[in-house]
Structures are given as C-alpha cells and as structure tokens.
Design a protein around this motif. Structure first.
Motif, mmCIF file in Angstrom:
data_model
loop_
_atom_site.group_PDB
_atom_site.id
_atom_site.type_symbol
_atom_site.label_atom_id
_atom_site.label_comp_id
_atom_site.label_asym_id
_atom_site.label_seq_id
_atom_site.Cartn_x
_atom_site.Cartn_y
_atom_site.Cartn_z
ATOM 1 N N ASN A 1 0.343 4.751 0.486
ATOM 2 C CA ASN A 1 -0.410 6.035 0.903
ATOM 3 C C ASN A 1 0.242 6.830 1.871
ATOM 4 O O ASN A 1 -0.539 7.533 2.593
ATOM 5 C CB ASN A 1 -1.916 5.703 0.943
ATOM 6 N N GLN B 1 -8.496 -0.602 5.768
ATOM 7 C CA GLN B 1 -9.785 -0.659 5.291
ATOM 8 C C GLN B 1 -9.667 -1.731 3.992
ATOM 9 O O GLN B 1 -10.716 -2.776 4.059
ATOM 10 C CB GLN B 1 -10.108 0.442 4.308
ATOM 11 N N CYS B 2 -8.567 -2.090 3.322
ATOM 12 C CA CYS B 2 -8.732 -3.256 2.746
ATOM 13 C C CYS B 2 -8.927 -4.405 3.366
ATOM 14 O O CYS B 2 -9.547 -5.385 2.998
ATOM 15 C CB CYS B 2 -7.163 -3.365 1.998
ATOM 16 N N THR C 1 -3.546 12.538 0.911
ATOM 17 C CA THR C 1 -4.444 11.300 1.203
ATOM 18 C C THR C 1 -4.839 11.673 2.567
ATOM 19 O O THR C 1 -4.041 12.198 3.634
ATOM 20 C CB THR C 1 -3.512 10.223 1.253
ATOM 21 N N VAL D 1 0.750 -1.063 -0.002
ATOM 22 C CA VAL D 1 -0.068 0.102 0.069
ATOM 23 C C VAL D 1 0.820 1.457 0.017
ATOM 24 O O VAL D 1 1.850 1.275 0.771
ATOM 25 C CB VAL D 1 -0.779 0.021 1.137
ATOM 26 N N TYR E 1 -5.402 3.201 4.918
ATOM 27 C CA TYR E 1 -5.732 2.666 3.573
ATOM 28 C C TYR E 1 -5.515 0.983 3.667
ATOM 29 O O TYR E 1 -6.680 0.270 3.158
ATOM 30 C CB TYR E 1 -4.943 2.989 2.614
ATOM 31 N N LEU F 1 -11.810 6.928 4.040
ATOM 32 C CA LEU F 1 -10.517 7.514 3.344
ATOM 33 C C LEU F 1 -10.912 8.599 2.347
ATOM 34 O O LEU F 1 -12.160 8.770 2.004
ATOM 35 C CB LEU F 1 -10.081 6.369 2.472
ATOM 36 N N GLY G 1 -7.370 9.738 6.016
ATOM 37 C CA GLY G 1 -8.282 8.789 6.535
ATOM 38 C C GLY G 1 -8.623 9.028 8.054
ATOM 39 O O GLY G 1 -8.022 9.578 8.848
ATOM 40 N N SER H 1 -1.178 8.020 5.388
ATOM 41 C CA SER H 1 -2.498 7.465 5.435
ATOM 42 C C SER H 1 -2.602 6.023 5.188
ATOM 43 O O SER H 1 -3.612 5.434 5.363
ATOM 44 C CB SER H 1 -3.360 8.158 4.734
#
Ligand code: COA
Length: 337
Positions: A113, A123-124, A329, A111, A120, A189, A331, A116
C-alpha cells in the motif's frame, strides 16, 4: 476488568550510508539544488549500493528494533512487511526477511500500500494482537527506490523525490485496566483506486499480453514510476487533514492532546500545509524529509525512531501518524507511546 492492547515495545531504523545530495543529482540531470529545496524541502537522500536489497535494509532496521524491545527474532510470531519495492515480483520480501532473521516457520505477510503501507500493516498487526491471534509482531517498512528511478531529464520530477531506507516496530500484546487507553488507540484507513494511474509503475504488468514487459515498455520508460504531481499534491494535503480529524473525532480525542504529529514525508510543503490545516505549532510536528527524501513505507517508522532518539517523542506521549500515497491510499493512527 482488563483488556488486551498493542504496545510499541521497540523501534529501529536503518538508511544506507551513501548520501546523494541535490548537487549530485544536478550533476547528472537538468535540475538544481534550489529547485528541489524550494519545491520539496529535500536536501539529500540515501541510495543503497552494491545490491543492498529491500529485505537487507529491513533486516538492519529490524535487528535494531528487536534490540530496543529486548527480545530475539525467535520471539516473533509474525512478520508484516510493507514495501512498494520488493526484492522480487514474487515471493514477497517478508519471507526473505524471515530467512535473514533465521526464523523458519514464522509467517510473513506482505503489504502493498505504498506510502500508506506502514499504517495498513499497523492496523493488521493491531487487530491480530487484540484478537489474541499473535502476541509479538515485527512490522517493517523498507524501500529501495534508487534502482527504479528514471534519473534522466525525462524522469526528473520523480527522481529527485525518493530515497532508500527502512524502519521497524516491535508490537506486543499487553494487558491494561479498562478506561486507561494505551498503545495503539486506533487506525483509520482509506483508498480510492480511481486514481491508481495518478502515481504508478505500469510495467512489468501481469495484465499485459503476451508478456509482462516488452521492449516497447522499456522504450516508453513505463518501467519507471509516473506521477501527476500537482494532483497528488492537492489530494495529499486535504486527505491527510481529513483522515487525521476523522480519527480524532472517532476516538473523541482533541488535537490539543496530541504531543507530536508525524506526517508521511512526501514533500515538506505538503507537511507544512497539513500542519497549517491542523493549526499545530512547529514543536508538535516532526519532519526529516530534508535528509532522506520520500522513503514511502519506511518514512513513518524512520521518523518515529528518530524522534524518540532525539527526545522529540517520549514515553507516555500521544503520537499522531498520517499518510497518503499511490492508490490513492491513506491512513491515520493515534498511539499512546
Ligand atoms: N528540476 C527542475 N525542474 C523541474 C523538475 C526538477 N527536478 N521537475 C519538474 N520540473 C519542472 C517542470 O518540467 C515544470 O516546467 P515547465 O513549467 O517548464 O513545464 C516546472 O518544473 C514546474 O513543474 P510543476 O509540476 O508545476 O511543479 P510543482 O510546483 O507542482 O512541483 C512536485 C512538482 C513534484 C515537487 C510537486 O507536484 C509534488 O511534490 N507533488 C506531490 C509528489 C508526491 O508527494 N508524491 C508522493 C506522494 S506520497
């Protein structure tokens, strides 16, 4: 009637042993302990040594999280690895961590990001667990910034901010009765690439012809991060506040119910302004930037693990996480521990 949810089964963190104080930096560049403390709250940070890589820091944090969860690496179904400082341009650090954990065949998702990144990744992982794709996921955020900082007078605005470290969660599928929400309650996000160049590292770049990095890039110091500090600061405060309030509203949870807020550790003044905007008292906010600086994707899991070990966060508490960073980004997440 039961439903599937994602619970945090274990946490762990690891920071390199080598402490770099503000005075240590002031001995090398034109800065001072007072300037750094007053502008950022940072007193010291950790720098990795002897080539200890992002994946290796992640390994140490992951082993602690696995131990905390009472499971073995071979029990994992997936690795999600958040970092802006991967060991290599490719392959990602996730596969390197899989090799270090000796779990060939287990998929690894990287990831990208920045600050953040952990949210991220969360959430995945949460979506994959709740949809039944995987049952146990290692989510790790790790960074080695120290080898990529411009520790010179030209780079002093950024060089004083960042540190190295890693933090990890073991996320597990669990069942519960409807109506008694637990675990990851939600993640919200956002991103706005119009500000990509407000905090970025320009080189190496696959968009540059004919070579990704040139002597000119090096001479212009474009292989080091560049930042519009004031712009980032301003957006960080309002965006983190809005992201948190937006998620609370979406989940119909009031701020009064939040036991602990952990904001991404970018700058103690940013955290203080977010805390003020949310009108939270000091005992319901956790910061550790004074000891680690900004560890980007590792900042939230390091702080969660520390706050659990310090007794600031307990089982059953409602934890609020919020982050903002390069991209831009951002979240927010709410987790019933
Ligand atoms: N030591 C001493 N002086 C420094 C310095 C350092 N390390 N870095 C910058 N300065 C100087 C600047 O050159 C400037 O000098 P000048 O007035 O002579 O031009 C002066 O300090 C003030 O700079 P300024 O940028 O106005 O300071 P600031 O109050 O905005 O604080 C940051 C700078 C970087 C601490 C602040 O903007 C910040 O934290 N931004 C957000 C950074 C961040 O969180 N990034 C990650 C996002 S996740």
């Amino acid at each position: 009637m039961t439903r599937l949810y994602t619970r945090v089964a274990g946490t762990g963190h690891h920071v390199p042993e080598h402490v770099v104080t503000n005075e240590d930096l002031a001995a090398r560049i034109n800065t001072s302990d007072v300037w750094i403390r007053e502008r950022t709250g940072i007193r010291e940070r950790r720098f990795s040594q002897d080539g200890e890589s992002t994946a290796q820091l992640a390994l140490r944090a992951s082993l602690r999280a696995l131990e905390d969860a009472g499971c073995a690496a071979s029990d994992l179904d997936l690795i999600v690895f958040a970092t802006l400082s991967p060991d290599y341009f490719f392959p990602g650090s996730g596969v390197l961590l899989g090799a270090l954990l000796d779990i060939p065949g287990v998929p690894a998702l990287d990831v990208r990001n920045q600050c953040s990144g952990f949210l991220y990744g969360l959430q995945c992982a949460d979506a994959m667990i709740r949809s039944g794709v995987y049952r146990r996921i290692l989510l790790v955020g790790a960074e080695v910034h120290s080898t990529g900082l411009d520790i010179s007078d030209q780079g002093r605005d950024i060089a004083v901010l960042f540190g190295d470290g890693a933090g990890a969660f073991i996320l597990e599928a669990a069942e519960q009765e409807e109506g008694a929400p637990r675990g990851v309650l939600g993640v919200r996000l956002g991103a706005d690439g119009r500000h990509a160049e407000a905090l970025w590292c320009q080189a190496p770049s696959s968009a540059q012809f004919p070579a990704r990095i040139t002597a000119e890039n090096l001479a212009r110091r474009e292989h080091f991060p560049q930042m519009k500090g004031r712009l980032v600061f301003k957006h960080a405060v309002t965006t983190m506040r809005d992201a948190m309030l937006g998620l609370l509203e979406e989940l119909e949870i009031s701020l009064n119910q939040v036991d602990l807020l952990i904001p991404h550790q970018a700058n103690l003044r940013i955290s203080a302004l977010v805390q003020k905007a949310l009108a939270l008292p000091d005992d319901r906010v956790f910061n550790n930037i004074e000891r680690y600086g900004n560890t980007t994707a590792a900042s939230l899991p390091i702080a969660v693990d520390e706050s659990l070990r310090l007794g600031r966060l307990k089982e059953g508490d409602l934890l609020a996480l919020v982050a903002f960073g390069s991209g831009f980004t951002w979240g927010a997440s709410l987790i019933r521990m």
